[in-house]
Design an enzyme around this catalytic site. Structure first.
Site, PDB file in Angstrom:
ATOM      1  N   THR A   1       0.500  -0.905  -0.342  1.00  0.00           N
ATOM      2  CA  THR A   1      -0.262  -0.232  -0.148  1.00  0.00           C
ATOM      3  C   THR A   1       1.308   0.911   0.185  1.00  0.00           C
ATOM      4  OG1 THR A   1      -1.827   1.167   0.971  1.00  0.00           O
ATOM      5  CG2 THR A   1       0.105   0.159   2.448  1.00  0.00           C
TER       6      THR A   1
ATOM      7  N   ASP B   1      -7.716  -4.791   1.037  1.00  0.00           N
ATOM      8  CA  ASP B   1      -8.754  -4.388   0.384  1.00  0.00           C
ATOM      9  C   ASP B   1      -9.724  -4.682   1.053  1.00  0.00           C
ATOM     10  OD1 ASP B   1      -8.949  -2.817  -2.016  1.00  0.00           O
ATOM     11  OD2 ASP B   1     -10.291  -4.798  -2.528  1.00  0.00           O
TER      12      ASP B   1
ATOM     13  N   LYS C   1      -4.220   3.334   6.491  1.00  0.00           N
ATOM     14  CA  LYS C   1      -3.213   1.990   6.659  1.00  0.00           C
ATOM     15  C   LYS C   1      -2.219   1.460   7.446  1.00  0.00           C
ATOM     16  CE  LYS C   1      -6.484   0.632   2.744  1.00  0.00           C
ATOM     17  NZ  LYS C   1      -6.728  -0.449   1.204  1.00  0.00           N
TER      18      LYS C   1
ATOM     19  N   PHE D   1      -8.883   8.231   8.622  1.00  0.00           N
ATOM     20  CA  PHE D   1      -8.409   8.404   7.375  1.00  0.00           C
ATOM     21  C   PHE D   1      -9.941   7.799   6.351  1.00  0.00           C
ATOM     22  CE2 PHE D   1      -6.704   4.771   7.865  1.00  0.00           C
ATOM     23  CZ  PHE D   1      -6.778   3.854   6.638  1.00  0.00           C
TER      24      PHE D   1
END
Length: 214
Positions: A19, A81, A24, A164
């Protein structure tokens, strides 16, 4: 691969998180801080091939990212994901969560669109869930799959400065707080990604070794 080594460390002692999303990466790094790995994100490995997330499910996208990146890098790789599933929107934005307001959309753009779509939706029909699927893959094609899901509601306005993505709009009814109002440690304990990471740790069962899955 020699070009992926850092400060004399062998690539096999590194875990690559597939990522470029800083939020994350921070959550995953916190959950895995006790592992004997140096965690890297795609920001740390210039030249990584872009993986087209064209799957119809979270699992398909996470699996594609994990395996393609592991093969390219020669590293143990973790891919995620995840997204928001809203009942009133027929399960949307789902796998399109990051691009809900367009390919170049910011988090704020996506939140604004979600609020527009949810205008007039009564409290009883604002149910939603955050879903996360993790795939850890090694360069030889082995994989471990983990999932996490947390139920909530869509707030009527953003609340909180943390997190976020859709965090300022995702309300946990039992806490009367959005996930953006929670400290990172508390968020990780109950969030979809936190639950998926816990599931992953349980499935690995302490058998995780550098570069290779059990």
């Amino acid at each position: 691969m020699a070009h992926l080594e850092r400060n004399g460390e062998a690539a096999s002692s590194e875990l690559l998180v597939a990522t470029t999303n800083r939020g994350k990466f921070v959550e995953i790094a916190e959950a895995f801080k006790d592992l004997p790995f140096r965690l890297l994100s795609l920001r740390d490995v210039p030249g990584a091939p872009e993986v087209v997330e064209d799957g119809e499910t979270f699992l398909a996208n996470a699996r594609k990212k994990a395996h393609q990146t592991a093969r390219w890098s020669g590293k143990l790789t973790l891919a995620d994901d995840s997204g928001l599933v809203v009942e009133a929107l027929g399960g949307g934005p789902g796998v399109h969560s990051a691009r809900y307001a367009g390919e170049k959309a910011t988090d704020e753009d996506n939140r604004r669109k979600l609020l527009r779509e949810m205008e007039g939706v009564p409290e009883g029909k604002r149910r939603a869930a955050f879903v996360c699927v993790l795939v850890m893959a090694d360069p030889d094609g082995r994989e471990v799959i983990a999932e996490g899901r947390v139920e909530g509601r869509i707030a009527r306005e953003p609340r909180g400065d943390g997190g976020f993505g859709y965090d300022p709009l995702f309300l946990i009814p039992s806490l009367a707080k959005t996930t953006a109002e929670l400290p990172l440690t508390e968020k990780n304990a109950l969030s979809h990604r936190g639950l998926a990471l816990k599931d992953l740790r349980g499935k690995l069962g302490g058998q995780l070794t550098p570069k290779r899955l059990p």
